[in-house]
Each structure stands twice: as structure tokens, then as C-alpha cells.
Motif scaffolding. Structure first.
Motif, short mmCIF file in Angstrom:
data_model
loop_
_atom_site.label_atom_id
_atom_site.label_comp_id
_atom_site.label_asym_id
_atom_site.label_seq_id
_atom_site.Cartn_x
_atom_site.Cartn_y
_atom_site.Cartn_z
N ILE A 1 -20.52 -15.76 -11.61
CA ILE A 1 -19.59 -14.63 -11.46
C ILE A 1 -19.56 -14.15 -10.01
CG2 ILE A 1 -19.18 -12.22 -12.12
CD1 ILE A 1 -20.41 -12.96 -14.88
N MET A 2 -20.72 -14.11 -9.38
CA MET A 2 -20.78 -13.70 -7.98
C MET A 2 -19.97 -14.64 -7.08
SD MET A 2 -24.03 -13.76 -5.35
CE MET A 2 -23.84 -15.54 -5.13
N LEU A 3 -20.13 -15.93 -7.32
CA LEU A 3 -19.47 -16.92 -6.46
C LEU A 3 -17.96 -16.89 -6.61
CD1 LEU A 3 -21.92 -19.94 -6.94
CD2 LEU A 3 -21.56 -18.65 -4.82
N PHE A 4 -17.48 -16.81 -7.84
CA PHE A 4 -16.04 -16.91 -8.08
C PHE A 4 -15.37 -15.54 -8.22
CE2 PHE A 4 -17.69 -21.02 -9.59
CZ PHE A 4 -16.93 -21.87 -8.79
N GLY A 5 -16.16 -14.47 -8.17
CA GLY A 5 -15.61 -13.12 -8.25
C GLY A 5 -15.13 -12.64 -6.90
N PRO A 6 -14.74 -11.35 -6.81
CA PRO A 6 -14.24 -10.80 -5.56
C PRO A 6 -15.29 -10.80 -4.46
CG PRO A 6 -14.62 -9.07 -7.19
CD PRO A 6 -14.76 -10.37 -7.91
N ASN A 7 -14.82 -10.75 -3.21
CA ASN A 7 -15.72 -10.76 -2.05
C ASN A 7 -16.18 -9.37 -1.63
OD1 ASN A 7 -15.61 -13.51 -1.93
ND2 ASN A 7 -14.22 -13.62 -0.18
N ALA A 8 -15.88 -8.37 -2.42
CA ALA A 8 -16.32 -7.01 -2.10
C ALA A 8 -17.84 -7.01 -2.00
CB ALA A 8 -15.86 -6.04 -3.18
N GLU A 9 -18.35 -6.47 -0.88
CA GLU A 9 -19.78 -6.57 -0.60
C GLU A 9 -20.63 -5.94 -1.69
OE1 GLU A 9 -22.21 -4.93 3.08
OE2 GLU A 9 -21.04 -6.71 3.64
N SER A 10 -20.22 -4.79 -2.21
CA SER A 10 -21.01 -4.12 -3.25
C SER A 10 -21.09 -4.98 -4.51
CB SER A 10 -20.40 -2.76 -3.59
OG SER A 10 -19.06 -2.90 -4.01
N PHE A 11 -19.98 -5.63 -4.86
CA PHE A 11 -19.95 -6.49 -6.04
C PHE A 11 -20.86 -7.71 -5.85
CE2 PHE A 11 -18.26 -10.26 -8.17
CZ PHE A 11 -18.24 -9.85 -9.50
N VAL A 12 -20.75 -8.33 -4.69
CA VAL A 12 -21.54 -9.53 -4.40
C VAL A 12 -23.02 -9.22 -4.43
CG1 VAL A 12 -22.10 -11.25 -2.64
CG2 VAL A 12 -19.72 -10.65 -3.07
N LEU A 13 -23.42 -8.14 -3.76
CA LEU A 13 -24.84 -7.81 -3.68
C LEU A 13 -25.39 -7.39 -5.04
CD1 LEU A 13 -25.03 -5.98 -0.23
CD2 LEU A 13 -25.14 -8.41 -0.77
N THR A 14 -24.58 -6.73 -5.85
CA THR A 14 -25.02 -6.34 -7.19
C THR A 14 -25.27 -7.56 -8.06
OG1 THR A 14 -23.83 -4.23 -7.12
CG2 THR A 14 -24.40 -5.09 -9.30
N MET A 15 -24.32 -8.50 -8.05
CA MET A 15 -24.46 -9.70 -8.88
C MET A 15 -25.60 -10.59 -8.36
SD MET A 15 -22.36 -9.07 -11.18
CE MET A 15 -22.79 -10.53 -12.10
N TYR A 16 -25.78 -10.61 -7.05
CA TYR A 16 -26.87 -11.41 -6.48
C TYR A 16 -28.22 -10.85 -6.93
CZ TYR A 16 -29.91 -13.77 -3.17
OH TYR A 16 -30.92 -14.53 -2.62
N THR A 17 -28.36 -9.54 -6.90
CA THR A 17 -29.61 -8.90 -7.32
C THR A 17 -29.87 -9.13 -8.80
OG1 THR A 17 -29.36 -7.20 -5.61
CG2 THR A 17 -30.88 -6.72 -7.42
N ILE A 18 -28.82 -9.04 -9.62
CA ILE A 18 -28.97 -9.33 -11.05
C ILE A 18 -29.43 -10.78 -11.25
CG2 ILE A 18 -27.70 -9.62 -13.23
CD1 ILE A 18 -25.96 -7.25 -12.37
N GLY A 19 -28.81 -11.68 -10.50
CA GLY A 19 -29.19 -13.09 -10.60
C GLY A 19 -30.65 -13.31 -10.25
N LEU A 20 -31.11 -12.69 -9.16
CA LEU A 20 -32.50 -12.88 -8.74
C LEU A 20 -33.47 -12.25 -9.75
CD1 LEU A 20 -33.69 -14.32 -6.25
CD2 LEU A 20 -34.19 -12.07 -5.32
#
Length: 459
Positions: free
Chosen positions: A338-357
Motif C-alpha cells: 500500500i505504501m509503494l503504490f499509494g500516494p506520495n504524501a509524506e505523512s501517508f508514506v511514513l505512517t505505512m512504513y512504520t506500520i510495515g516495520l
């Protein structure tokens, strides 16, 4: 240690069936400190590799080649730790791996410039001892905790030494690099490793290993009936004790479990290599996140990873560790996708990255304990170390796959990260479902002779 029938002695042939609480607490503290200092050394090499390369005038290709060779050496050394745990003992293995970490740090600091590349390739392979300390903890603490309630949750605190070791390595490198240089940073790291190794001398050996030693001796003396009786008291299978432990983990009774667990570990490390180790590259080049923000999220996500250890350790005690691990890794794969193919908004990316980790790292608290309880006593160290050795292989494969997909996709980082790391993370969760489902003995009043015991399931 096993549950005893009412009225029975807490000893069998002079061996305690359960250690006192004070010994258990001390073992937990020393195991935690050992893992922290081993992670500290293991991570520090990657952190300081650019400075080492600069000092010796290495090209980037040389640095990456050395890092790859070091990973191979780490894997080879890690494979040798298993028999060490099963024949030398859990306590002695902890001392050896921790002292080996100190030696690795010291020798790295003494690197001669004239032969730096081949020297470091050999010396840093010794860090495989430190990497394997978690396999020692797996075997040691699984037997120390026995049937205590919430043992997976307690173990999660010890496994949480990984993000703490990472943060300490980063912090001390930042503080000490300028005044003492990279050599000094490594040499100073020798001190805490040796202190923890000395603390390990006061550890108690696990009753199960002492019983296993005695069973091997009885078998050598052809006192088979006595060996079986002692094995019954400690819930130990004695039928394969004369075979090589490495051969035993591929015997028909546990072969499928060993293979699926090793493949799950390997494929998950592919995902870790792509999204955790190379996370800044994926975030900056794939999602346009600034380098400063990427560094910030790595710090925040490591804190989240520690919480993830505790959460997965807690959940694993209640719904089973196999499902906890599989579910966490599948969620992680979905979050990264979802992070990779979702929007590039920084808050969205960092949230999904943290969930992934959170969901890719956190399950390791349950995984390492699961590895210990899913292999029988006679091969617990070998089984855990063999699976653990798949980590460096996964790291090498992860880097190679990401590079290959970038090449054939025209440097499309989003697609390449998904095909290499995203799919591998999802696959690791699915592969976990192919392993044996080990019932926690604290969730059912299981007696040593019962077929439902953890040892019986693993034999």
C-alpha cells in the motif's frame, strides 16, 4: 523443565527439574545484555563501512563486495554455532558468542591497512558468533522459562535488545567517531562484550541440557532403560541421540518443519533487507521522501519495532506463535505494498512504513521463541541456529533481487521494491503456515508423558 506430578521430587538423578526464580531473572538480564552488545557490534560494521572505505580508498563496488563476503562468512560461522549449543551447552555457548563478539570488535579495530580487504572479510565473519547469540538465547531461555506463564511475552523484552543495540550503535558512533576514529569505536566496543561474557560465568546451565548430557552418557554405557526413564522425567526424546544433530533436523519427523521455517526466515529477511536495511533508498528514490525525513522515520520506526516485539510476544502467548508470526508478516507485506503504490504524501508514506516495520520486525519476538520450542531438546540449538543462518542469505538475495529488478525495470524503485521485498514478505507469512503448530504447555495442563507436550510434538 517440565510440569511435575504432585508429590514428586524436583530432582531426577541429581538434576534439578526447575531453577529458582533468582536464577531465571539473572539469566534473563545477562541474555538481554548479551544480545544488545552483539547487535551493537553487528550493526556498527555497516554503519561505519563508508568511513572504513574512505580511510582505505575503496570504491563503492569494493565496499559492497566486502559486505557480501562478510555476510557469507557470517552465515558459515552461524551454522557452526548450533552443534556448539547442543554439545558444549547453552551457558557456554552464550559466553563463547558474546566473547567472540568482543574479539570481532577488537580485531576490526586493529585492521592493518596493507591487507585491509581480505583481513576484514575474515575477521568480520567472526561477527557471525554475535549474530547467532539470539539462537543461543532461543535455546537457553526456552528451557530456563519452562512452563512459566507469559514466557513468550517475557522473551520479547530480551529480543527487544535488537532495536536498542541498533540505537546504541548509532548514538555511540555519532559521539565517538570524531574523537577516537572508527578504529577506536570498535576497540571500545570490546569492553562491554567482555564484561557480559564474564557475567555469563555465573549463569546456571539449563536442567534439560544437563539431562541431555546424562542421557548421552547413559547411551554410551548401553544403559538404555535408564536413559529412557530420565528422558521421560525431562520430556526428552532419546531415540536419535547418537546421530549428528545437523542430520537430525532433516529426519522425517521434523524435516518439513525445518524446511518451511528456514524458507520463511529467508524470505522474510529479503523483505527486511529491502525495506529496513535499504529503507532510506526505497523511501527517497521510490517515494520522494527527503533524506532527513527518512532518517527520522528510521529512528521512530525502531522505537515502534520495540513495541512490536512486546505486542507480538504478548499475542503469541494467547493465540499461538505460528499464527501470530504469519499474520504479522502478511500484514507487513500488505502495508509495504500500500505504501509503494499509494500516494506520495509524506505523512501517508511514513505512517505505512512504520506500520510495515512494526509487523515485519515485531513477530521476531514470537519467532525466536517459537524456534526454540518447536525443535526437540536434542537438536534445539542446531535447529534454531540453522534457521537463524538463513538471515544473511536472505540479506544477500534481497540486495541482488532489488538490483536485478531495478536493472530490468529501468530504475523503477516502486515496482522493484514490490517485486523483491513486498512479495517476499507476503510469501514469508504464507510459508510460516507450513510449519508445525506447537501448543504452549501453559495453555493446557500437560504432563511430561502426554502426547500433547511440546517435546512430543517436536519428535
Amino acid at each position: 523443565m517440565t510440569s511435575e506430578r504432585p508429590g514428586t521430587s524436583n530432582q531426577a538423578q541429581g538434576i534439578e527439574t526447575e531453577l529458582p526464580q533468582g536464577a531465571v531473572v539473572y539469566s534473563s538480564i545477562v541474555a538481554f545484555l548479551a544480545w544488545v552488545v552483539c547487535v551493537y557490534d553487528f550493526i556498527m560494521f555497516g554503519t561505519l563501512l563508508p568511513k572504513i572505505a574512505e580511510d582505505f580508498g575503496w570504491a563503492t563496488a569494493t565496499s559492497t563486495a566486502i559486505a557480501t563476503l562478510v555476510s557469507i562468512g557470517t552465515m558459515v560461522v552461524a551454522l557452526g554455532v548450533g552443534p556448539l549449543i547442543d554439545y558444549l551447552g547453552r551457558k557456554r555457548a552464550l559466553i563463547v558468542t558474546t566473547a567472540g563478539t568482543g574479539l570481532s570488535s577488537l580485531l576490526t579495530g586493529l585492521t592493518p591497512a596493507a591487507i585491509a580487504a581480505p583481513y576484514l572479510t575474515l575477521v568480520r565473519a567472526i561477527s557471525g558468533l554475535g549474530y547467532s547469540e539470539q539462537a543461543v538465547n532461543t535455546a537457553y531461555l526456552n528451557e530456563i522459562y519452562g512452563t512459566r506463564k507469559n514466557r513468550g511475552f517475557i522473551y520479547a523484552f530480551i529480543q527487544g535488545g535488537w532495536p536498542i543495540g541498533v540505537l546504541l550503535a548509532s548514538a555511540f558512533t555519532a559521539l565517538l567517531l570524531e574523537p577516537v576514529g572508527w578504529r577506536g569505536v570498535f576497540m571500545l566496543a570490546t569492553i562491554p562484550a567482555l564484561i557480559v561474557a564474564i557475567l555469563g560465568l555465573k549463569l546456571r546451565e539449563t536442567p534439560r541440557f544437563l539431562a541431555m548430557q546424562r542421557i548421552r552418557q547413559l547411551e554410551r554405557e548401553n544403559r538404555h532403560d535408564e536413559a529412557i526413564e530420565l528422558g521421560r522425567r525431562f520430556d526428552i526424546d532419546v531415540h536419535h541421540v547418537r546421530q549428528s544433530t545437523l542430520r537430525q533436523i532433516f529426519e522425517p519427523d521434523i524435516r518439513k518443519h525445518t524446511i518451511f521455517l528456514a524458507l520463511a526466515f529467508l524470505t522474510n529477511w529479503i523483505g527486511i533487507q529491502v525495506f529496513a536495511v535499504l529503507g532510506t533508498t526505497v523511501l527517497t528514490e521510490g517515494k520522494g521522501v527527503s533524506f532527513g525525513s527518512a532518517l527520522t522515520v528510521l529512528i521512530v520506526s525502531n522505537a515502534a519495532a520495540y513495541i512490536g516485539y512486546l505486542c507480538h510476544g504478548f499475542v503469541g502467548d494467547r493465540i499461538g506463535r505460528r499464527l501470530t508470526i504469519a499474520g504479522g508478516w502478511i500484514i507487513a507485506g500488505a502495508a509495504y505494498t500500500i505504501m509503494l503504490f499509494g500516494p506520495n504524501a509524506e505523512s501517508f508514506v511514513l505512517t505505512m512504513y512504520t506500520i510495515g516495520l512494526f509487523f515485519i520486525i515485531g513477530p521476531y519476538a514470537a519467532l525466536l521463541f517459537f524456534m526454540g520450542e518447536s525443535f526437540p531438546t536434542r537438536v534445539r540449538g542446531t535447529g534454531a541456529s540453522f534457521v537463524n543462518a538463513m538471515g544473511p542469505i536472505g540479506a544477500i538475495v534481497g540486495s541482488a533481487l532489488l538490483t536485478w529488478f531495478l536493472t530490468i525495470s529501468g530504475n523503477n524503485m516502486v515496482l522493484s521494491a514490490f517485486l523483491s521485498g513486498g512479495l517476499a514478505t507476503l510469501l514469508s507469512g504464507v510459508l510460516m503456515l507450513g510449519t508445525r503448530d506447537v501448543k504452549d504447555p501453559t495453555q493446557a495442563e500437560v504432563l511430561p508423558e502426554d502426547e500433547g507436550s511440546a517435546e512430543a510434538q517436536a519428535t
